[in-house]
Design an enzyme around this catalytic site. Sequence first.
Site, PDB file in Angstrom:
ATOM      1  N   GLY A   1      37.978  81.148  90.223  1.00  0.00           N
ATOM      2  CA  GLY A   1      38.856  80.001  90.425  1.00  0.00           C
ATOM      3  C   GLY A   1      39.446  79.861  91.818  1.00  0.00           C
ATOM      4  O   GLY A   1      39.717  78.749  92.268  1.00  0.00           O
TER       5      GLY A   1
ATOM      6  N   GLU B   1      45.404  83.293  94.382  1.00  0.00           N
ATOM      7  CA  GLU B   1      45.033  82.802  93.053  1.00  0.00           C
ATOM      8  C   GLU B   1      45.028  81.278  92.999  1.00  0.00           C
ATOM      9  O   GLU B   1      45.677  80.612  93.802  1.00  0.00           O
ATOM     10  CB  GLU B   1      46.034  83.325  92.011  1.00  0.00           C
ATOM     11  CG  GLU B   1      45.505  84.472  91.172  1.00  0.00           C
ATOM     12  CD  GLU B   1      44.449  84.052  90.149  1.00  0.00           C
ATOM     13  OE1 GLU B   1      43.721  83.047  90.354  1.00  0.00           O
ATOM     14  OE2 GLU B   1      44.337  84.740  89.126  1.00  0.00           O
ATOM     15  N   ASP B   2      44.262  80.764  92.059  1.00  0.00           N
ATOM     16  CA  ASP B   2      44.254  79.333  91.817  1.00  0.00           C
ATOM     17  C   ASP B   2      45.468  78.914  90.993  1.00  0.00           C
ATOM     18  O   ASP B   2      46.167  77.971  91.314  1.00  0.00           O
ATOM     19  CB  ASP B   2      42.955  78.917  91.109  1.00  0.00           C
ATOM     20  CG  ASP B   2      42.621  79.827  89.921  1.00  0.00           C
ATOM     21  OD1 ASP B   2      43.344  80.822  89.678  1.00  0.00           O
ATOM     22  OD2 ASP B   2      41.615  79.560  89.245  1.00  0.00           O
TER      23      ASP B   2
ATOM     24  N   ASP C   1      49.194  81.036  84.739  1.00  0.00           N
ATOM     25  CA  ASP C   1      49.521  80.405  83.461  1.00  0.00           C
ATOM     26  C   ASP C   1      50.465  81.337  82.710  1.00  0.00           C
ATOM     27  O   ASP C   1      51.673  81.271  82.856  1.00  0.00           O
ATOM     28  CB  ASP C   1      48.233  80.130  82.701  1.00  0.00           C
ATOM     29  CG  ASP C   1      48.468  79.421  81.381  1.00  0.00           C
ATOM     30  OD1 ASP C   1      49.629  79.106  81.082  1.00  0.00           O
ATOM     31  OD2 ASP C   1      47.499  79.184  80.648  1.00  0.00           O
TER      32      ASP C   1
ATOM     33  N   LYS D   1      52.198  77.371  86.195  1.00  0.00           N
ATOM     34  CA  LYS D   1      52.666  76.693  84.982  1.00  0.00           C
ATOM     35  C   LYS D   1      53.984  77.302  84.509  1.00  0.00           C
ATOM     36  O   LYS D   1      54.301  78.427  84.855  1.00  0.00           O
ATOM     37  CB  LYS D   1      51.605  76.818  83.885  1.00  0.00           C
ATOM     38  CG  LYS D   1      50.342  76.006  84.148  1.00  0.00           C
ATOM     39  CD  LYS D   1      49.470  76.005  82.908  1.00  0.00           C
ATOM     40  CE  LYS D   1      48.104  75.418  83.183  1.00  0.00           C
ATOM     41  NZ  LYS D   1      47.242  75.490  81.993  1.00  0.00           N
TER      42      LYS D   1
ATOM     43  N   PHE E   1      46.302  71.718  80.591  1.00  0.00           N
ATOM     44  CA  PHE E   1      45.085  72.347  81.103  1.00  0.00           C
ATOM     45  C   PHE E   1      44.533  71.485  82.237  1.00  0.00           C
ATOM     46  O   PHE E   1      44.277  70.299  82.059  1.00  0.00           O
ATOM     47  CB  PHE E   1      44.044  72.526  80.000  1.00  0.00           C
ATOM     48  CG  PHE E   1      42.942  73.444  80.426  1.00  0.00           C
ATOM     49  CD1 PHE E   1      43.122  74.826  80.403  1.00  0.00           C
ATOM     50  CD2 PHE E   1      41.735  72.945  80.895  1.00  0.00           C
ATOM     51  CE1 PHE E   1      42.118  75.686  80.826  1.00  0.00           C
ATOM     52  CE2 PHE E   1      40.727  73.794  81.325  1.00  0.00           C
ATOM     53  CZ  PHE E   1      40.920  75.162  81.288  1.00  0.00           C
TER      54      PHE E   1
ATOM     55  N   ASP F   1      38.011  75.464  86.359  1.00  0.00           N
ATOM     56  CA  ASP F   1      36.920  74.952  85.523  1.00  0.00           C
ATOM     57  C   ASP F   1      37.357  74.681  84.093  1.00  0.00           C
ATOM     58  O   ASP F   1      38.359  75.186  83.615  1.00  0.00           O
ATOM     59  CB  ASP F   1      35.798  75.981  85.453  1.00  0.00           C
ATOM     60  CG  ASP F   1      36.185  77.186  84.595  1.00  0.00           C
ATOM     61  OD1 ASP F   1      37.201  77.828  84.931  1.00  0.00           O
ATOM     62  OD2 ASP F   1      35.511  77.461  83.588  1.00  0.00           O
TER      63      ASP F   1
ATOM     64  N   ARG G   1      34.637  72.617  88.928  1.00  0.00           N
ATOM     65  CA  ARG G   1      35.236  73.404  90.013  1.00  0.00           C
ATOM     66  C   ARG G   1      35.105  72.684  91.352  1.00  0.00           C
ATOM     67  O   ARG G   1      35.890  72.902  92.267  1.00  0.00           O
ATOM     68  CB  ARG G   1      34.531  74.762  90.136  1.00  0.00           C
ATOM     69  CG  ARG G   1      34.757  75.715  88.974  1.00  0.00           C
ATOM     70  CD  ARG G   1      34.245  77.097  89.350  1.00  0.00           C
ATOM     71  NE  ARG G   1      34.049  77.973  88.203  1.00  0.00           N
ATOM     72  CZ  ARG G   1      35.004  78.734  87.660  1.00  0.00           C
ATOM     73  NH1 ARG G   1      36.219  78.704  88.147  1.00  0.00           N
ATOM     74  NH2 ARG G   1      34.732  79.510  86.631  1.00  0.00           N
TER      75      ARG G   1
END
Length: 187
Positions: free
Chosen positions: A48, A103-104, A107, A135, A156, A163, A169
Site C-alpha cells: 500500500g 505507511e498508506d 486503521d 482512521k 473503506f 487496494d 492502487r
Amino acid sequence: MKASDMGDDLEKILITEEEIKQRLAQMAAEIDRDYEGKEILLVGVLRGAIMVMADLARAISTPLEMDWMAVSSYGSGTKSSGVVRILKDLDSDLTGKHVLIVEDIIDSGLTLSWLKTNLASRGPVSVEIATLLRKPEAAKVDVDVKYVGFDIPNEFVIGYGLDYAEKYRNLPFVGTLAPHVYEAVSE
Ligand code: IMP
Ligand code: MG
C-alpha cells in the site's frame, strides 16, 4: 487510471491528487526540520505504501535510504484479521539508524503498533511513523504516529496505493467505491 476509467464503480473522491501532493510537501518539510543533520532510513510497508513512499521520498531533502517490508494483516476483504505476519523482511541492518516507517493508512493500528515494536528491538537510534491516512479507530491503540497526512472518516478507501482485492492502487487520488462493487465479489 483516472476517475473516468472507473465508470460507476467510483462513489466519490475523498482526497484529490493535488491535495495529496500539497500535504506530502508539508510533511516532507516537517521531516527535514526534525532530521536536520541526520540521515533517515525510510521503511515502506508493501504494498500500500508504494505511492506515498515514492512521492514523500522525492519531496524530502534530508539524505535517505529506502527499504521495504511486507506484512499481512488483511485478507482480500475489508476487515482486519488482527494477525500480523512478515511476508518480506528488511534487507538493512537497523543498528544506529533513524528509522521512519512510511505507511498508506492506519486503521485499527494493529499493524503499525506491532511493526514499531518489532523494528525498535533491532537497535535503531529512533523509530517514527509517517502515514498518509489515519482512521478514527487508530486513536484507540497506543501507538505514537509523528506524521499524519489526513484524518479520514471510518470508510473503506481505495486509490494512491490502497487496494480493494488488489485493484485500484494506481488511482492518483483517494476515494470510495460504490456499494455494488463489494456485492459483486464473493468472499
Ligand atoms: P490496521 O492494522 O487495521 O491499521 O490496517 C493496516 C493495513 O490495512 C493498511 O496498511 C492497509 O494495507 C489496510 N487497510 C486498512 N484500511 C484500509 C482501507 O480503507 N482501504 C484499503 N486498505 C486498508
Ligand atoms: Mg499497508
